[in-house]
Motif scaffolding. Structure first.
Motif, PDB file in Angstrom:
ATOM      1  N   ASN A 140       0.836  -1.195   0.000  1.00 38.46           N
ATOM      2  CA  ASN A 140       0.000   0.000   0.000  1.00 38.46           C
ATOM      3  C   ASN A 140       0.868   1.241   0.000  1.00 38.46           C
ATOM      4  O   ASN A 140       2.055   1.192   0.331  1.00 38.46           O
ATOM      5  CB  ASN A 140      -0.982   0.013   1.180  1.00 38.46           C
ATOM      6  CG  ASN A 140      -0.293  -0.197   2.517  1.00 38.46           C
ATOM      7  OD1 ASN A 140       0.780   0.334   2.770  1.00 38.46           O
ATOM      8  ND2 ASN A 140      -0.907  -0.987   3.385  1.00 38.46           N
ATOM      9  N   TYR A 189       0.530   5.698   0.690  1.00 39.56           N
ATOM     10  CA  TYR A 189      -0.326   6.638   1.402  1.00 39.56           C
ATOM     11  C   TYR A 189      -0.500   7.932   0.621  1.00 39.56           C
ATOM     12  O   TYR A 189       0.267   8.254  -0.284  1.00 39.56           O
ATOM     13  CB  TYR A 189       0.245   6.940   2.795  1.00 39.56           C
ATOM     14  CG  TYR A 189       1.608   7.581   2.797  1.00 39.56           C
ATOM     15  CD1 TYR A 189       1.761   8.967   2.815  1.00 39.56           C
ATOM     16  CD2 TYR A 189       2.756   6.801   2.800  1.00 39.56           C
ATOM     17  CE1 TYR A 189       3.008   9.550   2.820  1.00 39.56           C
ATOM     18  CE2 TYR A 189       4.007   7.373   2.809  1.00 39.56           C
ATOM     19  CZ  TYR A 189       4.127   8.752   2.822  1.00 39.56           C
ATOM     20  OH  TYR A 189       5.368   9.329   2.823  1.00 39.56           O
ATOM     21  N   SER A 249      -0.832   0.403   7.495  1.00 39.97           N
ATOM     22  CA  SER A 249       0.136   0.941   6.545  1.00 39.97           C
ATOM     23  C   SER A 249       1.452   0.190   6.614  1.00 39.97           C
ATOM     24  O   SER A 249       1.958  -0.109   7.709  1.00 39.97           O
ATOM     25  CB  SER A 249       0.368   2.430   6.827  1.00 39.97           C
ATOM     26  OG  SER A 249       1.429   2.931   6.048  1.00 39.97           O
ATOM     27  N   ARG A 300       2.168   4.688   8.522  1.00 41.97           N
ATOM     28  CA  ARG A 300       1.573   6.027   8.481  1.00 41.97           C
ATOM     29  C   ARG A 300       0.119   5.926   8.907  1.00 41.97           C
ATOM     30  O   ARG A 300      -0.789   5.881   8.091  1.00 41.97           O
ATOM     31  CB  ARG A 300       1.710   6.623   7.079  1.00 41.97           C
ATOM     32  CG  ARG A 300       3.109   7.063   6.703  1.00 41.97           C
ATOM     33  CD  ARG A 300       3.574   8.237   7.560  1.00 41.97           C
ATOM     34  NE  ARG A 300       2.653   9.351   7.494  1.00 41.97           N
ATOM     35  CZ  ARG A 300       2.762  10.356   6.617  1.00 41.97           C
ATOM     36  NH1 ARG A 300       3.759  10.364   5.768  1.00 41.97           N
ATOM     37  NH2 ARG A 300       1.891  11.329   6.613  1.00 41.97           N
ATOM     38  N   LEU A 321      -4.858   5.355   2.794  1.00 43.56           N
ATOM     39  CA  LEU A 321      -4.062   4.448   1.976  1.00 43.56           C
ATOM     40  C   LEU A 321      -4.830   4.000   0.749  1.00 43.56           C
ATOM     41  O   LEU A 321      -6.049   4.124   0.664  1.00 43.56           O
ATOM     42  CB  LEU A 321      -3.673   3.201   2.787  1.00 43.56           C
ATOM     43  CG  LEU A 321      -3.060   3.402   4.172  1.00 43.56           C
ATOM     44  CD1 LEU A 321      -2.932   2.066   4.872  1.00 43.56           C
ATOM     45  CD2 LEU A 321      -1.716   4.082   4.067  1.00 43.56           C
ATOM     46  N   GLY A 330      -8.037   1.224   0.530  1.00 39.81           N
ATOM     47  CA  GLY A 330      -6.942   1.128   1.492  1.00 39.81           C
ATOM     48  C   GLY A 330      -7.195   0.225   2.672  1.00 39.81           C
ATOM     49  O   GLY A 330      -6.243  -0.229   3.315  1.00 39.81           O
ATOM     50  N   ARG A 373       5.243   6.541  -3.816  1.00 36.07           N
ATOM     51  CA  ARG A 373       4.668   7.111  -2.604  1.00 36.07           C
ATOM     52  C   ARG A 373       5.363   8.435  -2.284  1.00 36.07           C
ATOM     53  O   ARG A 373       6.550   8.589  -2.587  1.00 36.07           O
ATOM     54  CB  ARG A 373       4.825   6.147  -1.437  1.00 36.07           C
ATOM     55  CG  ARG A 373       6.295   5.850  -1.118  1.00 36.07           C
ATOM     56  CD  ARG A 373       6.468   4.935   0.044  1.00 36.07           C
ATOM     57  NE  ARG A 373       7.910   4.714   0.251  1.00 36.07           N
ATOM     58  CZ  ARG A 373       8.409   3.868   1.134  1.00 36.07           C
ATOM     59  NH1 ARG A 373       7.601   3.162   1.881  1.00 36.07           N
ATOM     60  NH2 ARG A 373       9.711   3.725   1.270  1.00 36.07           N
TER      61      ARG A 373
END
Length: 651
Positions: free
Chosen positions: A257, A259, A275, A279, A284, A305, A534
Motif C-alpha cells: 500500500n 499513502y 500501513s 503512516r 491508503l 486502502g 509514494r
C-alpha cells in the motif's frame, strides 16, 4: 643566407589561413590580335592577389581565360566576385539570374580545380579552424539514462502498440516522453515539465517538441494511458515472454500500500488501514500485483486502502486466467493471503500453490523417511528444513528453522519484555507518588493497556495486585516471570512452516520456490523507492490511479533493463544506473571560424568506462545520435560602390 624553419602541420595550416584571408581573384586584360576576328581585342587572364610572408601584396596568374567579346564588364565583375566567394567558402544570399555569369563561373571554377590552380583541401581544412576565444557551450543536457530507457521502449514495441490503438504520432511521442521521464526522474507533472525543459534530452530522442510540454498535457497523457491499462499489460506480458522466452511456471502474488498526502475526503479508494510505512495518520490505497520470478508484471489492480489481503486473491486469479492460458503454474503467496478458502480456489482454477502456513502447527510429526536438510543461504545464514506430516491436511509441509530469524525474534522479544517491565514499574511507582494513580480500577486499566500493547510477552508474567478493601486503593503490586513458559517459547522462535499441494520429493526445491517471493518484494521496493510511487498528492481518484499506472509502466522499462544487465552480471539498482547514465551529456558548441562563419555542432560526450560496460551489455551505441552541424555566414554590410569602377581593379 636562408634560415631553416621547422613547423607543425597545424602551424602551416594557420600560416596558409592567414594568407587565404587576403586572397582575391580578379580579371586582367591585355591588348592582342584576335585570330578569330583578325582585330585587336582584349585578352583576359584570371589573377590571384595575395600577401606573401613579408606582408607584401603579390599577384599570380591562375588561368588564361582568352578573348571574351560577348561578356560585359558588369558580368566579369560578378564572375570574379563569385569565384572569390567560392574560394572563401561563402554562400550567396541571392541566386544569380544571368545564365552567362552562372555558366562561366562554374566553368572557370572547374578549371581551377581540375588544373590544380588552387588548393581546395587547404581551404576546407582552414574553414574548420575555429577561434578558441569564440567557442561557447550551451544547452547541456543529460542523455545516458534516457537513451537506455528509449531503446527499451522500442524493444517493448510500445510505439507500435499505441499506433495500432489509433493514437496520433504526437500522442505516441508524448507517451514515450512521459514514461521515460517517470523512469529517470520520478516526480510530479509540474516538476517533470521543468526537468524536461531544463535538464533532459529526452525530447531529442522521442521527437516530441519540447516547447509543447506542459503539466496539463502530462496529466492528460497519464489518463489516456490508464484508459488502456488492461490492453497495455496484456501486450507487455505476452511480448516479454516471447522476447526473453519466459515460461511463467512460477507466479508471485502479493500486495502493498501507499499513502496519500491530504484529506481525500471524497475518495472512494483512500481509506485508513494498516500501513506498510506505519503512516497511521494518512489514508491508503492498496496495490495488488502478480509477477513472474523474473520480476515482469502479469497483472495489477488497485483496491481500497482498508481491504483485507485475503479478499483480493479471487479477482486476481480470474484476471490471470483470462490473460494467460498457462495452467499448472505455481502461485507463491504469503501467509496473509493463504486462507483455506483461497487455497481451494487456486486448486479449482488449475494452479498449484506454495505458501507460509497461517498458523504455527503444534500437532505434527517429523517424517522418518526423510533426512533433515541444513543449508547455507547467500548471506551465510544457516537454515534447517524438516519434512513433517499433520492430520489436519494432506498437503506437503516442511518445518523451517532459521538462525537469522531466531536471532531477530529473540532480540525483538527481549526488547518487548524490557518495555513491558518498564510499564509495570511506572504503574508501581505511581502508587507511592503523591497524586499518582492508586484507585484499583484505574490501576487495572493501566495494566490492561500495557498487556494490549505487548500481547506477545505479557503472558510470561504473573502480576499480583494488593488492594485495600476499605479505600479501594492499591497498596502494592508485584510481578514474577514464568521462566518455564519463557523457555518453551524460545524453542519455537525462528520457526515457520511452508505448505504446498505439490507432490514434493525434495525439501530444497520447495524452499527455493518459496524464496522467489523475494522478487516481488524487490519489485515493490523499486516502485516505492526508485520510482517514487509514494506518497500520492493527487486529489481525485482517476488522477491517483493514473499516477500509479504511470509508475508501473516506468517499472516495465526499469525491469527490462535490469533483467538484461543481470544476465551479464551487472546487478546495480536502478538509482545507481541512472546516476551512471547521467554522466553522459549532449552539448551544443558554437564558434566562429577564420572566414567569419558561425559553426554550431551538437554532440554527445564520450561515455565513461562503466557506462560503456552498461551500453555493451544492452547492445547500445555509445552515442545516441550522430554529430549535428550547421554553418551560419556572418552578415557583413558594406557601402554600395559602382561596380563599373570596381571592374578589372585589383585590391
Amino acid at each position: 643566407m636562408y634560415q631553416k624553419v621547422v613547423c607543425s602541420t597545424q602551424g602551416v595550416l594557420v600560416y596558409w589561413v592567414s594568407l587565404l584571408i587576403f586572397v582575391r581573384m580578379y580579371f586582367k586584360s591585355s591588348i592582342r590580335n584576335n585570330p578569330a576576328t583578325g582585330k585587336i581585342d582584349s585578352y583576359f587572364r584570371l589573377i590571384e592577389s595575395y600577401r606573401n610572408v613579408e606582408g607584401r601584396v603579390c599577384h599570380r596568374t591562375l588561368l588564361n581565360v582568352g578573348f571574351l567579346p560577348k561578356v560585359s564588364a558588369e558580368q566579369l565583375n560578378k564572375i570574379q566576385t563569385y569565384l572569390t566567394a567560392r574560394h572563401h567558402q561563402k554562400i550567396n544570399l541571392f541566386e544569380e539570374s544571368d545564365p552567362v555569369v552562372t555558366d562561366m563561373t562554374n566553368t572557370l571554377w572547374d578549371r581551377l580545380i581540375t588544373e590544380k590552380r588552387i588548393d581546395v583541401q587547404w581551404s576546407e581544412k582552414a574553414s574548420k579552424l575555429v577561434n578558441i576565444e569564440t567557442i561557447t557551450h550551451s544547452n547541456v543536457r543529460e542523455i545516458g539514462a534516457e537513451w537506455m530507457s528509449y531503446n527499451t521502449w522500442n524493444l517493448l514495441k510500445l510505439s507500435e502498440f499505441l499506433d495500432k490503438q489509433g493514437w496520433a504520432p504526437q500522442q505516441v511521442q508524448l507517451a514515450a516522453t512521459q514514461v521515460i521521464s517517470r523512469a529517470v526522474y520520478p516526480a510530479s507533472e509540474l516538476k517533470t515539465c521543468r526537468w524536461i525543459k531544463d535538464n533532459s534530452a529526452v525530447c531529442d530522442l522521442t521527437g516530441y517538441e519540447m516547447e509543447d510540454i506542459t503539466k496539463d498535457k502530462l496529466y492528460e497523457g497519464a489518463l489516456r494511458l490508464y484508459e488502456i491499462k488492461d490492453k497495455l499489460q496484456t501486450h507487455l506480458s505476452s511480448h516479454t515472454n516471447t522476447l526473453f522466452d519466459l515460461p511463467d511456471k512460477i507466479i508471485l502474488y502479493d500486495l502493498t500500500n501507499t499513502y496519500f498526502e491530504g484529506r481525500k475526503a471524497n475518495s472512494r479508494l483512500a481509506r485508513y488501514g494498516k500501513s506498510k510505512e506505519r503512516r497511521n495518520d494518512a489514508k491508503l490505497v492498496v496495490l495488488a500485483m502478480v509477477i513472474n520470478i523474473e520480476g515482469f508484471i502479469k497483472y495489477t489492480a488497485i483496491h481500497e486502502g482498508n481491504i483485507a489481503d485475503c479478499s483480493t486473491l479471487e479477482s486476481m486469479i480470474n484476471k490471470l486466467s483470462s490473460y494467460s492460458s498457462e495452467r499448472k503454474a505455481i502461485i507463491v503467496i504469503d501467509a496473509g493471503i493463504a486462507t483455506e478458502q483461497n487455497l481451494q480456489f487456486i486448486k479449482q482454477k488449475g494452479y498449484h500453490y506454495v505458501c507460509v502456513n497461517r498458523t504455527k502447527l503444534k500437532d505434527y510429526e517429523v517424517r522418518q523417511d526423510r533426512f533433515s536438510v541444513l543449508l547455507e543461504t547467500k548471506t551465510k545464514q544457516h537454515v534447517r528444513l524438516k519434512a513433517i506430516t499433520t492430520d489436519k491436511s494432506t498437503d506437503y509441509y516442511i518445518e523451517v528453522k532459521s538462525a537469522l530469524k531466531t536471532a531477530t525474534q529473540t532480540s525483538m522479544k527481549n526488547q518487548f519484555e524490557q518495555r513491558f517491565e518498564e510499564q509495570l514499574q511506572k504503574i508501581r511507582q505511581a502508587l507511592f507518588t503523591k497524586g499518582g494513580v492508586k484507585m484499583a480500577h484505574k490501576v487495572y486499566e493501566r495494566i490492561g493497556r500495557a498487556k494490549q500493547k505487548y500481547p506477545s510477552v505479557h503472558h510470561y508474567y504473573d502480576i499480583e495486585v494488593t488492594v485495600n478493601d476499605k479505600t479501594k486503593h492499591v497498596s502494592d503490586m508485584h510481578w514474577k516471570k514464568d521462566y518455564q513458559k519463557h523457555q518453551d517459547n524460545q524453542k519455537v522462535l525462528g520457526r515457520y512452516f511452508l505448505r504446498t499441494d505439490l507432490d514434493m520429493k525434495d525439501e530444497m526445491v520447495l524452499w527455493n520456490i518459496y524464496n522467489t517471493i523475494r522478487e516481488i518484494e524487490s519489485s515493490f521496493r523499486c516502485l516505492k523507492n526508485d520510482l517514487a510511487l509514494r506518497p500520492i498528492y493527487h486529489k481525485n481518484d482517476d488522477s491517483s490511479m493514473a499516477h500509479l499506472h504511470l509508475g508501473i509502466l516506468a517499472y516495465w522499462l526499469v525491469n527490462t533493463i535490469r533483467y538484461q544487465l543481470k544476465a551479464k552480471g551487472i546487478k546495480s539498482c536502478w538509482t545507481e544506473l541512472v546516476r551512471i547514465g547521467n554522466t553522459q551529456k549532449v552539448i551544443t558548441t558554437t564558434g566562429q571560424n577564420v572566414f567569419d562563419k558561425i559553426i554550431t555542432t551538437r554532440k554527445c560526450s564520450e561515455p565513461l568506462a562503466n557506462l560503456k560496460t552498461i551500453y555493451d551489455a544492452l547492445n547500445l551505441k555509445y552515442r545516441p545520435f550522430r554529430k549535428q552541424k550547421s554553418v551560419v555566414h556572418k552578415s557583413i554590410q558594406k557601402k554600395l560602390q559602382s561596380q563599373t569602377n570596381q571592374a578589372f581593379t585589383p585590391p
